[in-house]
Scaffold this motif. Structure first.
Motif, PDB file in Angstrom:
ATOM      1  N   ALA A  93       0.855  -1.186   0.000  1.00 42.60           N
ATOM      2  CA  ALA A  93       0.000   0.000   0.000  1.00 42.60           C
ATOM      3  C   ALA A  93       0.890   1.234   0.000  1.00 42.60           C
ATOM      4  O   ALA A  93       1.937   1.256   0.649  1.00 42.60           O
ATOM      5  N   ALA A  94       0.463   2.246  -0.754  1.00 41.33           N
ATOM      6  CA  ALA A  94       1.196   3.508  -0.805  1.00 41.33           C
ATOM      7  C   ALA A  94       0.210   4.615  -1.135  1.00 41.33           C
ATOM      8  O   ALA A  94      -0.897   4.365  -1.606  1.00 41.33           O
ATOM      9  N   GLN A  95       0.629   5.831  -0.872  1.00 35.69           N
ATOM     10  CA  GLN A  95      -0.193   6.998  -1.175  1.00 35.69           C
ATOM     11  C   GLN A  95       0.392   7.840  -2.305  1.00 35.69           C
ATOM     12  O   GLN A  95      -0.145   8.890  -2.637  1.00 35.69           O
ATOM     13  N   MET A  96       1.488   7.360  -2.874  1.00 38.64           N
ATOM     14  CA  MET A  96       2.150   8.073  -3.970  1.00 38.64           C
ATOM     15  C   MET A  96       2.528   7.078  -5.059  1.00 38.64           C
ATOM     16  O   MET A  96       2.842   5.923  -4.771  1.00 38.64           O
ATOM     17  N   LEU A  97       2.507   7.553  -6.309  1.00 39.69           N
ATOM     18  CA  LEU A  97       2.991   6.773  -7.440  1.00 39.69           C
ATOM     19  C   LEU A  97       3.752   7.719  -8.345  1.00 39.69           C
ATOM     20  O   LEU A  97       3.206   8.747  -8.775  1.00 39.69           O
ATOM     21  N   ASN A  98       4.980   7.391  -8.607  1.00 41.75           N
ATOM     22  CA  ASN A  98       5.839   8.219  -9.470  1.00 41.75           C
ATOM     23  C   ASN A  98       5.911   9.665  -8.988  1.00 41.75           C
ATOM     24  O   ASN A  98       5.934  10.601  -9.788  1.00 41.75           O
ATOM     25  N   GLY A  99       5.903   9.851  -7.673  1.00 40.27           N
ATOM     26  CA  GLY A  99       6.037  11.184  -7.101  1.00 40.27           C
ATOM     27  C   GLY A  99       4.757  11.992  -7.024  1.00 40.27           C
ATOM     28  O   GLY A  99       4.801  13.177  -6.675  1.00 40.27           O
ATOM     29  N   PHE A 100       3.606  11.384  -7.313  1.00 46.73           N
ATOM     30  CA  PHE A 100       2.329  12.096  -7.279  1.00 46.73           C
ATOM     31  C   PHE A 100       1.330  11.342  -6.403  1.00 46.73           C
ATOM     32  O   PHE A 100       1.408  10.120  -6.285  1.00 46.73           O
ATOM     33  N   PRO A 101       0.383  12.070  -5.817  1.00 47.77           N
ATOM     34  CA  PRO A 101      -0.609  11.402  -4.969  1.00 47.77           C
ATOM     35  C   PRO A 101      -1.384  10.334  -5.756  1.00 47.77           C
ATOM     36  O   PRO A 101      -1.846  10.575  -6.868  1.00 47.77           O
ATOM     37  N   CYS A 102      -1.470   9.155  -5.172  1.00 46.17           N
ATOM     38  CA  CYS A 102      -2.190   8.038  -5.788  1.00 46.17           C
ATOM     39  C   CYS A 102      -2.372   6.965  -4.715  1.00 46.17           C
ATOM     40  O   CYS A 102      -1.415   6.608  -4.024  1.00 46.17           O
TER      41      CYS A 102
END
Length: 166
Positions: free
Chosen positions: A50-59
């Motif tokens: 689980a993460a709240q960022m993808l490629n440096g952007f919120p996701c």
């Protein structure tokens, strides 16, 4: 396998939400180049993540270690659904292609399916999935992977389908 993921990631560029069923060995997450709002990958063999960022952007990124039949998915529109290496198995009394998957396949803004032409299980599932789409695929590719081990296992000849807006 990477080529299939790159093609699928490109196909869902306009989708704010991406759902992949399968992908344990190589989830679509690492191939996405746009800025989706959420990415959910469901596979019984994928490590939970689980993460709240993808490629440096919120996701909102979730990799869920479970069978599709164990998870409740309700992605917001527009969402893309990727089924790469289609080879679903039944779970308990739930069918391999449960009604929830057919509903997702029918509602997806973009539906991407890749399957081995010589895999009986995939051949038995593809008809139900494509029947939920009213328009023909916008991309229909025949792929041959010239790897002797894949050819011998029946995974070398493939079909890659992309369906556009439902």
């Amino acid at each position: 396998a990477c080529l299939r993921q790159v093609l699928a990631a490109h196909a869902v560029l306009d989708c704010a939400h991406v759902v992949e069923i399968g992908g344990a060995g190589l989830p679509i997450t690492g191939f996405l180049t746009h800025r989706p709002t959420s990415v959910t990958v469901v596979d019984p063999k994928i490590p939970a993540f689980a993460a709240q960022m993808l490629n440096g952007f919120p996701c909102r990124v979730r990799h869920i270690t479970a069978k599709l039949q164990e998870v409740e998915l309700a992605p917001e529109q527009p969402f893309g659904l990727a089924l790469l290496g289609l080879s679903l198995k039944p779970f308990g009394r739930a069918e391999a292609v449960p009604p929830v998957l057919l509903d997702l396949a029918g509602r997806a803004t973009t539906l991407v399916i890749d399957y081995a032409l010589d895999l009986d299980r995939a051949q038995g599932q593809i008809g139900a999935l494509t029947a939920v789409r009213t328009a023909p695929p916008i991309i229909d590719l025949a792929l041959t992977i010239a790897d002797p081990a894949l050819q011998e296992a029946g995974f070398g000849r493939r079909r890659f389908l992309v369906y556009g807006a439902a």
